[in-house]
Design an enzyme around this catalytic site. Structure first.
Site, PDB file in Angstrom:
ATOM      1  N   HIS A 359       0.818  -1.213   0.000  1.00  0.00           N
ATOM      2  CA  HIS A 359       0.000   0.000   0.000  1.00  0.00           C
ATOM      3  C   HIS A 359       0.854   1.266   0.000  1.00  0.00           C
ATOM      4  O   HIS A 359       0.449   2.288  -0.555  1.00  0.00           O
ATOM      5  CB  HIS A 359      -0.924   0.022   1.224  1.00  0.00           C
ATOM      6  CG  HIS A 359      -2.126  -0.852   1.095  1.00  0.00           C
ATOM      7  ND1 HIS A 359      -2.106  -2.193   1.400  1.00  0.00           N
ATOM      8  CD2 HIS A 359      -3.388  -0.577   0.675  1.00  0.00           C
ATOM      9  CE1 HIS A 359      -3.305  -2.705   1.187  1.00  0.00           C
ATOM     10  NE2 HIS A 359      -4.096  -1.761   0.750  1.00  0.00           N
ATOM     11  N   GLY A 360       2.022   1.228   0.617  1.00  0.00           N
ATOM     12  CA  GLY A 360       2.884   2.405   0.697  1.00  0.00           C
ATOM     13  C   GLY A 360       3.567   2.472   2.047  1.00  0.00           C
ATOM     14  O   GLY A 360       3.134   1.832   3.007  1.00  0.00           O
TER      15      GLY A 360
END
Length: 465
Positions: A359-360
């Site tokens: 996702h980051g």
């Protein structure tokens, strides 16, 4: 004039022009996927899949998006062509490295939080697809003995051609929001083999009813999201008025903020489901041998009631982002378990960490997925206590079922604040405002499970006299 129309349309639904452009292209995947059905040849279908996906990417994100997509696609195909024995390993780490670099460079989480859009969301889906393709090609070298059922089903004996690979990666814009699907399924669908083969009765499943249901569901989800989002802004967590509220009101706001945010994802996944269904790829077989009713589960990425009414946190991955959860199970969770051993908390935490990095690298994502590992393990402990109660004490069992449900509601919506606000400061402010209840409870449950270990009650067999 066109720009003015786009501006007014975007303002009317409270989004930026860039997001509106993406939404229009995203919805356009439905008619584009429908037209796929009329392409006459296999080669034509692959070309159409790749070209339509690349064109939609260009319209949504600009020319640079396709250049970004080419990087993991090239990594995956080159690794399969050059060194098959480690193709999955190479694609996994280099693909994730490039994705992380794009996350950091574009600060994609901040853009999404502020209502913007960029191509990193599509790059996330594409990365999973190229990794699974490479791993399955790697698995094609192995003997079937000792392979799990998923490996046997998805492994690739032959390397796909370049046009097949491009068609799979960009198929009619399916990389925008998923669902993630396997190369073998894509090839069988295109070639009308496996479950897509025309039956002896010459009967083909009709996708129209299932597609209309998905579109109708998407419309309801979008309407609810647009209605709720102005009432529960995320900025409220750091406003003085929020801190003045009592505990129950603050926690209630956290619940409603998480509840509101989920409808955006329900909308996105419902549209992608409609797109995959209308193409035919979403077909997953018949309910019985008479072929009276078709199943379309392959395209399903969320079960709304399943998420909102989950009896246990263990059920959440089965209902939320279903295809990515399946990917994580097949390509991370199951592959880090040693042969003959059972998976434990370490495997769960490692899988959730991979999901967080995917996702980051925002603190909120990391906190959410670590929290979710604690949440799931705590829910398992409650379930073990529930199963240890004799059947004759049904009332007490039902009480524990209710406790597990309430536990899931509390911890899930508390944890999801990090996923929404992303920053460490805002996450901790929100957590502190409810006395870290969603962190304390799972840890307390897990500690209690070590102090009070239980074994399920097994029914006794009657001895023969």
């Amino acid at each position: 004039m066109e720009l003015l129309d786009m501006n007014s349309m975007a303002a009317s639904i409270g989004v930026s022009v860039a997001v509106l452009r993406f939404l229009l292209c995203f919805v356009a995947t439905i008619p584009i996927s429908f037209l796929w059905r009329f392409i006459p040849s296999r080669l034509g279908k692959h070309i159409y899949s790749a070209a339509s996906g690349a064109f939609l990417s260009y319209l949504s994100f600009g020319f640079s998006s396709n250049l970004h997509f080419l990087v993991p696609m090239t990594i995956g195909y080159a690794s399969m062509a050059i060194y098959r024995p480690l193709s999955g390993f190479i694609t996994f780490f280099l693909g994730f490295a490039y994705l992380i670099g794009c996350h950091v460079f574009y600060m994609s989480g901040d853009a999404w939080k502020e209502g913007g859009i960029d191509s990193t969301g599509a790059l996330m889906v594409l990365t999973l697809k190229v990794i699974s393709c490479s791993i399955n090609y790697n698995d094609g070298m192995l003997k079937e003995e000792g392979l799990r059922e998923a490996q046997k089903k998805n492994r690739l004996i032959q390397m796909p051609s370049l046009i097949e690979y491009f068609g799979y990666c960009l198929c009619c814009g399916s990389h925008f929001a998923g669902p993630v699907f396997e190369m073998k399924d894509y090839l069988e669908w295109t070639e009308e083999k496996g479950i897509w083969a025309v039956s002896e009765k010459g009967k083909r499943p009709s996708p129209y009813g299932a597609m209309i249901r998905a579109v109708f569901q998407a419309a309801i989800c979008m309407a609810l999201y647009l209605y709720l989002v102005p009432q529960f802004p995320l900025t409220r967590f750091t406003e003085p008025v929020y801190q003045e509220w009592g505990f129950l009101k603050r926690f209630g706001y956290q619940y409603m903020a998480g509840f509101t945010a989920r409808w955006k994802y329900y909308f996105i996944w419902s549209i992608s489901e409609a797109s995959i269904i209308i193409s035919g790829l979403g077909f997953s077989g018949w309910t019985d041998e008479t072929q009276t009713k078709a199943k379309w589960d392959r395209a399903k990425n969320v079960d709304i009631l399943g998420v909102e009414l989950a009896k246990s946190a263990v059920q959440i991955p089965l209902f939320w982002n279903i295809q990515v959860s399946t990917w994580l199970r097949h390509y991370v969770y199951e592959r880090i378990v040693k042969p003959g051993k059972k998976a434990g908390f370490f495997q769960l935490l490692a899988t959730q960490t991979v999901s967080a990095v995917w996702h980051g690298l925002y603190p909120g994502y990391i906190i959410f997925f670590v929290q979710s590992a604690l949440m799931i393990d705590g829910s398992k402990a409650i379930y073990r206590w529930q199963q240890a109660i004799p059947p004759k004490m049904a009332m007490l069992r039902n009480v524990l079922v209710l406790i597990n449900f309430l536990y899931t509601v509390v911890v899930l919506n508390y944890s999801s604040v990090g996923f929404m606000v992303l920053s460490l400061h805002e996450t901790l402010v929100a957590f502190k405002s409810v006395y870290y209840i969603g962190t304390v409870i799972p840890i307390a449950v897990l500690l209690l499970s070590y102090l009070v270990p239980v074994k399920p009650v097994r029914p006794k067999t009657r001895k023969e006299e």
